[in-house]
Scaffold this active site. Structure first.
Site: not given
Ligand code: ATP
Length: 778
Positions: A120, A167, A209, A302, A535
């Site tokens: 997300d 997750d 996790m 994991q 099956t």
């Molecule tokens: P996971 O589910 O594995 O945590 P994720 O995509 O939610 O994956 P995050 O670390 O939340 O992982 O986000 C990955 C990257 O996306 C961040 O390091 C950042 O570069 C970008 N990002 C996240 N939120 C924002 C935001 N609000 N605005 C701009 N970029 C963002």
């Protein structure tokens, strides 16, 4: 292969330069997603690019981070874990200047569409980027950082999200790429721990996790029949969680269980939002119950390893759908993300999904746990109720009043399939929670006809069955008519069954049809009857999924990975693998998709010499392109019944003769290994879901089925009554019950033991597309 695939492309008017990126935490299947996106983009006449190291690659830009990718660059990626193009957490992209730099770098590289595979956070960033894009390019143009031409060409950015996260915390989708691989790793670890826990009568507290989402913990709890769970969305509603946990664990021990498994999600909390740690749980188990207790933190294991079949399929289908989505995107259409609902790939609005996902966290923060759970998808809620009914309900106080409690029988029919035992376990434990008496009919209808085959199931007797392959109550292929319908009816009335749950494949389907048709003559069959398809052939009408098909697919995929590696080591070798599945090409087709096999031959299409010649030609070109250097082996899959004449051996002989020593072919026959083994996490958890739905079906249909007669005892055969004998299945995006009569009379291919409507045709087209196979028609 590259040239043949690239040559079949029909240049699309909207051809774009499409870039793909992986972001956030890595997840098994991300590589399969990147492969599918790159090859589908090339196939559609676009140029494909990979952005390396997530958003930080985009912010840094240049040819080191934004690279054009060719067909062969992603060869062999399908099976690999992690992400080969790197991922990162990038703070700069959260700042406007970082996004401005990313915008300029993308324009310099000529990219006009971006597909982001991540969770997300990554998708929030992607959508923000798209929303800001017009103002970013305007600024870049005004400050002279991009030319007017560039400004005009890049006015709109097409974005699409594919969901990569172990997750499974995203809203508006049932699954994310990687979650089932991670669940498989967890189940394997707990299966290992089970044996040692049992030996020493120990308790284990296992941390999995899931900082904000309890999906992994919940599904692992169901798949391994854990004693207790801690997840962020549902803290114990009791004042003190330790009281409730001790009550449950003590009850399980009192019933004779030798081991205790408690699963704790990383983000587990108590109802006052204070964290519940493994150490806290262990201390309670030691101090209050005196259990010899150990903690196991599964950690990064994991995330590791290659992707399970489901994740490869999901990643591939999402990748192909994402390319279509960016090609069809317009400034007016909100950015999509590609999700899956039951068995169907669908587009959903990215912003809405992100908003919903975030609202779960907000609900948890404000202690509105009922809302937090309701915001998760409906399957999550169902699984949570199921877990509680099976594993933590107080069986001394069943939930149904005495007069509504029934005698319900379960029977396994046909060849064994992974998940059959989980179905029996879930059936039995759910029956206990409701107050029903569960009966097992041993050794199928043959067993029943021989008498003495019916036994009530007891709690300790089924303990641990979720993780066992085969069929503990025994299974047999004979149908009731073959075994003796009259004796079967006699046994049914002797035990006064109020309902029947059949678990099996095509023989079970035929059996259900026979029992339903015999209701007019045998009142004992005027009870609700439901079939849970099980099956490996996945050929039962009324469902696109059967228990055991996932276990089988995974063992075949593991087998194919291993021999593909052997073929690769020998450099110029191709294996012809013979797959089971009877008249159904389901397993061969999906294994082709999961392993990137050059071709698969299935009974539904049959085999032609022209197609074989074409596939050998593809092999020749592909080996010639390798010049002995490629590390990727080649596979051809053949369903055992695809052709009587062109046997597996004959195909290998023909390839050897045509190859003229430039490469060779060998046969490989995994045989019955495809039926056995420990059931997969998917088969275990779906078995639980199906078994519980089956019991609910019996409860809901008992009145109609049992009162289907007039005052003279004659059978009243109405549509409502025929709806009390059903197949439970998944069709597209729905779990549903369909009357056996409807399925048998209208949706079954006479004499062939398969369903009429082949739901996996698209899968074959996509597998062929992604390996550059040219189909010469059938
Ligand atoms: P996971 O589910 O594995 O945590 P994720 O995509 O939610 O994956 P995050 O670390 O939340 O992982 O986000 C990955 C990257 O996306 C961040 O390091 C950042 O570069 C970008 N990002 C996240 N939120 C924002 C935001 N609000 N605005 C701009 N970029 C963002």
């Amino acid at each position: 292969t590259a040239s043949s695939a690239e040559s079949v492309l029909k240049a699309v008017a909207t051809a774009k330069n499409i870039a793909v990126m992986t972001s956030g935490g890595d997840a098994p299947g991300m590589n399969a997603n990147v492969r599918a996106i790159i090859r589908a983009a090339i196939y559609k006449g676009c140029k494909a690019y990979a952005v390396y190291e997530g958003y930080s690659g985009l912010v840094k830009g240049g040819p080191e981070y934004i690279r054009e990718m060719h067909w062969n660059d992603v060869r062999g990626w399908l099976a690999e874990g992690g992400t080969n193009i790197g991922t990162a957490r990038c703070m700069e992209f959260k700042e406007r200047w970082g996004r401005s730099a990313a915008c300029k770098n993308m324009i310099d590289a000529g990219i006009d569409a971006l597909i982001v595979c991540g969770g997300d956070g990554s998708l929030t960033g992607a959508d923000l980027f798209r929303a800001e894009w017009p103002s970013l390019i305007k600024e870049l143009h005004e400050t002279g950082k991009i030319t007017t031409q560039q400004y005009e060409n890049h006015k709109h950015l097409n974005i699409c999200g594919t969901l990569g996260s172990i997750d499974n915390d995203m809203s508006l989708t049932d699954a994310t790429i990687g979650c089932y691989s991670s669940l498989a790793r967890i189940c394997k670890a707990i299966d290992y721990i089970d044996a040692t826990a049992n030996s020493h009568q120990r308790a284990f507290v296992i941390e999995v996790m899931g900082r904000h989402c309890g999906w992994l913990a919940l599904m692992a709890g169901i798949a391994t029949s854990a004693d207790y769970l801690f997840i962020p969305e549902k803290p114990s509603s009791h004042k003190d969680w330790s009281d409730h946990m001790c009550e449950i664990v003590a009850a399980h021990r009192a019933r004779g269980k030798r081991k205790t498994i408690v699963i704790v999600a990383e983000g587990a909390i108590a109802s006052d939002l204070t964290p519940v740690t493994c150490e806290d749980v262990k201390n309670v188990l030691v101090d209050r119950l005196g259990l010899d207790t150990r903690i196991t933190t599964l950690g990064h294991v994991q995330r590791g390893g290659n992707a399970v079949a489901y994740d490869r399929i999901l990643a591939t289908m999402q990748g192909v759908a994402a390319v279509d989505a960016v090609l069809e995107g317009t400034p007016e259409i909100p950015s999509p993300m590609i999700s899956i609902i039951e068995n169907k790939i669908v587009r959903k609005p990215l912003v809405e999904a992100v908003k919903l996902t975030k609202s779960v966290a907000e609900a948890i923060r404000s202690k509105d746990f009922a809302k937090a759970i309701s915001l998760r998808d409906s399957e999550f809620v169902e699984h949570l109720h199921n877990f509680m009914a099976m594993n933590t309900a107080d069986f001394r106080e069943p939930s149904l009043p005495v007069e509504q409690r029934k005698k319900i029988a379960i029977i396994n029919v046909g060849a064994p399939a992974g998940g059959m035992n989980s179905a029996v376990y879930s059936f039995a434990t759910y029956c206990f929670s409701r107050g029903h008496t569960p009966y097992a009919i041993h050794n199928g209808f043959t067993g029943l006809a021989r008498h003495d085959a019916v036994r009530t199931l007891d709690w300790l007797g089924v303990e641990g069955w979720t993780s066992i392959g085969g069929s503990e109550i025994g299974t047999n292929r004979k149908t009731p008519e073959e075994a003796d319908l009259g004796t079967i009816a006699y046994e049914f009335s002797k035990y006064k069954f109020d309902g029947l749950v059949l678990v099996g494949g095509f023989e079970a389907f035929v059996s259900l049809n026979q029992l339903e048709k015999a209701r007019a003559n045998f009142p004992a069959f005027r009870i609700p009857m439901v079939l849970i398809p099980a099956t490996i052939s996945n050929n039962v009408p009324g469902t696109e999924y059967s228990l055991g098909s996932d276990t089988c697919l995974n063992s075949l995929v593991d087998y194919c990975d291993a021999i593909k590696q052997s073929a690769a080591a020998t450099r110029n070798r191709c294996f012809v693998v013979e797959c089971q599945g009877g008249n159904s090409g389901y397993i061969a087709s999906y294994a082709q998709l999961c392993c990137g096999a050059t071709a698969s031959y299935v009974p539904e299409e049959g085999m032609s010499l022209t197609q074989l010649a074409q596939d050998i030609e593809t092999l020749k070109v592909s080996f010639a392109n390798d010049q002995g250097k490629s590390k990727s082996g080649r596979l051809i899959l053949k369903s055992e019944k695809a052709s009587d004449v062109l046997t597996t051996k004959t195909i290998a002989d023909i390839i050897n003769s045509e190859a003229k020593q430039r490469f060779d072919a060998k046969t490989a026959i995994p045989g019955h290994a495809q039926q056995g083994g420990i059931p997969s996490a998917i088969d275990r958890t779906r078995a639980a879901r199906f078994a519980i739905k089956a019991v609910q079906f019996v409860e809901q249909n008992n009145d109609i089925a049992c009162n289907a007669e007039n005052e003279f005892g004659e059978f009243l055969n109405s549509p409502a009554v025929s709806n009390t004998a059903c197949v439970l299945g998944i069709e597209r995006s729905h779990v549903k019950f369909t009357a056996i009569r409807q399925l048998y009379d209208y949706e079954t291919e006479e004499g062939k033991r398969v369903r009429k409507n082949i739901f996996w045709k698209d899968i074959r087209d996509i597998s062929d597309l992604l390996v550059g196979r040219v189909s010469v028609g059938h």
